[in-house]
Design an enzyme around this catalytic site. Structure first.
Site, PDB file in Angstrom:
ATOM      1  N   HIS A   4       0.819  -1.211   0.000  1.00 54.80           N
ATOM      2  CA  HIS A   4       0.000   0.000   0.000  1.00 54.80           C
ATOM      3  C   HIS A   4       0.858   1.268   0.000  1.00 54.80           C
ATOM      4  O   HIS A   4       0.494   2.281   0.591  1.00 54.80           O
ATOM      5  CB  HIS A   4      -0.978   0.009   1.180  1.00 54.80           C
ATOM      6  CG  HIS A   4      -2.205  -0.811   0.938  1.00 54.80           C
ATOM      7  ND1 HIS A   4      -3.303  -0.332   0.252  1.00 54.80           N
ATOM      8  CD2 HIS A   4      -2.500  -2.086   1.265  1.00 54.80           C
ATOM      9  CE1 HIS A   4      -4.224  -1.280   0.190  1.00 54.80           C
ATOM     10  NE2 HIS A   4      -3.755  -2.355   0.786  1.00 54.80           N
ATOM     11  N   ASP A  40       2.562   1.746  -3.241  1.00 46.56           N
ATOM     12  CA  ASP A  40       2.889   1.901  -4.657  1.00 46.56           C
ATOM     13  C   ASP A  40       2.124   3.032  -5.319  1.00 46.56           C
ATOM     14  O   ASP A  40       2.516   3.513  -6.378  1.00 46.56           O
ATOM     15  CB  ASP A  40       2.690   0.588  -5.425  1.00 46.56           C
ATOM     16  CG  ASP A  40       1.264   0.101  -5.431  1.00 46.56           C
ATOM     17  OD1 ASP A  40       0.569   0.274  -4.402  1.00 46.56           O
ATOM     18  OD2 ASP A  40       0.820  -0.445  -6.458  1.00 46.56           O
ATOM     19  N   ASP A  63       1.653  -3.815  -9.532  1.00 41.66           N
ATOM     20  CA  ASP A  63       1.209  -5.110 -10.044  1.00 41.66           C
ATOM     21  C   ASP A  63       1.472  -5.239 -11.536  1.00 41.66           C
ATOM     22  O   ASP A  63       2.060  -6.211 -12.009  1.00 41.66           O
ATOM     23  CB  ASP A  63      -0.277  -5.307  -9.765  1.00 41.66           C
ATOM     24  CG  ASP A  63      -0.584  -5.382  -8.281  1.00 41.66           C
ATOM     25  OD1 ASP A  63       0.367  -5.445  -7.465  1.00 41.66           O
ATOM     26  OD2 ASP A  63      -1.783  -5.369  -7.930  1.00 41.66           O
ATOM     27  N   TYR A  79     -10.538   0.114  -0.231  1.00 41.42           N
ATOM     28  CA  TYR A  79      -9.243   0.399  -0.862  1.00 41.42           C
ATOM     29  C   TYR A  79      -9.167   1.850  -1.322  1.00 41.42           C
ATOM     30  O   TYR A  79      -8.210   2.570  -1.026  1.00 41.42           O
ATOM     31  CB  TYR A  79      -9.039  -0.556  -2.041  1.00 41.42           C
ATOM     32  CG  TYR A  79      -7.738  -0.410  -2.794  1.00 41.42           C
ATOM     33  CD1 TYR A  79      -6.691  -1.291  -2.570  1.00 41.42           C
ATOM     34  CD2 TYR A  79      -7.566   0.585  -3.740  1.00 41.42           C
ATOM     35  CE1 TYR A  79      -5.501  -1.178  -3.268  1.00 41.42           C
ATOM     36  CE2 TYR A  79      -6.379   0.708  -4.441  1.00 41.42           C
ATOM     37  CZ  TYR A  79      -5.354  -0.178  -4.203  1.00 41.42           C
ATOM     38  OH  TYR A  79      -4.178  -0.054  -4.894  1.00 41.42           O
TER      39      TYR A  79
END
Length: 388
Positions: free
Chosen positions: A37, A39, A173, A223
């Site tokens: 958390h 990036d 990712d 999120y």
């Protein structure tokens, strides 16, 4: 070889036309060893590609239409301009998002037929969505000879998820799925997108995954709320220190935070980000020197910060990590967006049999359902599978 043959046969079952012009691409899942958390906050992350994958078969169809088939869902659909979100086939949104982003930068995308199939567990935190975006973008750019680097493809994938799918994910990712390398992780600066490959020796230890089998939807979870809280904290910081470009580079000690009038939620979020920066440096140094005890401790500390400061864990993953601590595993933490998914474990190879039995038993007793254990290898990033 049999799997590939079956995919080509399935493609020909769904779409008429010449089978010889079909091309086959594959993209991996990913883990992130440390740097969770951060990036989307300019932070440094330490991900690696792993050998779960999404397969993509594609062929131009000479039409102005995009015909899609998901083998896993046994669903066939067609997407047309102007693209709309498809509540019946949400997996198609990732493909539409990629086409939109490619066309935004001036590349007209002709029609194609596309089949996808994967073995990345859904909702596990191993980034099946990013794998789909990257493999589709890589396939399109190769088939239609669009000159984009793998790094640029990663950015296209992120934008597809941010803008069309609606999840405010960071770049990590898509980036590691694009540029991954067998037996290496990368340290990626998510602000500059500069990265280095790191080979490491785990000696008599291994990483493996435990899937809590609690599924989450990042789009529908908190999120995006966490990201907004971090952006709000940064805005307050920049009002006093305009030279600070991102939350990850905020260096003032906690005793000086009172002047920013952070909410209690913002204080927790900033604590996690600042702590994760320090933990990431320690893990990189520990992997280089072979100090796996230090690496494991930082991984545990990362989990409890994600649970208590960033508040993206859940009772199931907290239970798994607590159980692993009691069993003296070297390190463990939740990975991915949170609210379920997988726990990454670092431990001695010899301990797996005993530890896995104990974890399975205690988890089943407490939550009434099972976990899955996944062994994996560090793999290459997105690639074309050539016919043999």
């Amino acid at each position: 070889m049999t799997v590939t043959r079956n995919l080509f046969q399935e493609f020909s079952n769904q779409f008429e036309g010449n089978i010889d012009s079909i091309r086959h691409f594959s993209s991996p899942a990913r883990i992130n060893i440390i740097g969770e958390h951060v990036d989307y906050l300019g932070g440094i992350v330490l991900p690696a590609a792993i050998n779960f994958s999404i397969q993509c078969l594609i062929r131009p169809n000479g039409k102005n239409e995009f015909r899609l088939y998901s083998l896993d869902y046994n669903r066939k659909t067609e997407i047309k301009r102007p693209f709309q979100n498809d509540s019946q086939n949400p997996w198609a949104d990732y493909i539409a998002g990629v086409i939109i982003e490619l066309e935004k930068i001036g590349h007209a995308i002709p029609g194609f037929d596309l089949l996808i199939q994967g073995n990345i567990p859904q909702g596990s935190g191993l980034s099946s969505s990013a794998a789909l975006e990257v493999v589709v973008c890589y396939a399109i750019t190769n088939v239609f000879q669009i000159p984009l680097t793998k790094e640029e493809i990663a950015v296209i994938g992120q934008k597809a998820e941010n803008h069309f799918v609606g999840t405010k994910c960071g770049i990590m990712d898509q980036f590691i799925i694009a540029v991954g390398k067998q037996d290496y992780c990368i340290s990626l600066n998510t602000e500059t997108l500069k990265y280095d490959y790191h080979h490491f020796d785990l000696k008599d230890c291994e990483f493996y995954l435990i899937n809590s089998n609690v599924k989450h939807s990042l789009k529908d979870s908190e999120y995006n709320t966490r990201r907004e809280e971090c952006e709000s904290a940064l805005k307050k910081i920049k009002n006093k220190h305009p030279n600070i470009q991102n939350l990850y580079s905020f260096l003032l000690p906690e005793k000086e935070w009172d002047t920013f009038a952070f909410t209690k939620e913002e204080i927790k979020r900033v604590k996690h980000v600042v702590g994760e920066r320090e933990r990431t440096t320690s893990v990189i140094n520990g992997l280089k020197s072979g100090d796996l005890d230090s690496v494991g401790k930082q991984i545990y500390d990362s989990h409890w910060s994600l649970s208590e400061n960033f508040e993206v864990s859940c009772p199931e993953t907290d239970h798994l990590v607590s159980s692993l601590e009691r069993s003296n595993a070297k390190g463990a933490r939740m990975i991915g967006g949170g609210f379920g998914g997988c726990v990454l474990v670092l431990d001695k190879i010899a301990n797996f049999s005993t530890t896995s039995r104990e974890i399975e038993k205690s988890y089943q007793q407490k939550f009434g359902h099972s976990v899955n254990f996944y062994k994996f290898k560090i793999s290459d990033g997105v690639k074309e599978i050539t016919k043999t």
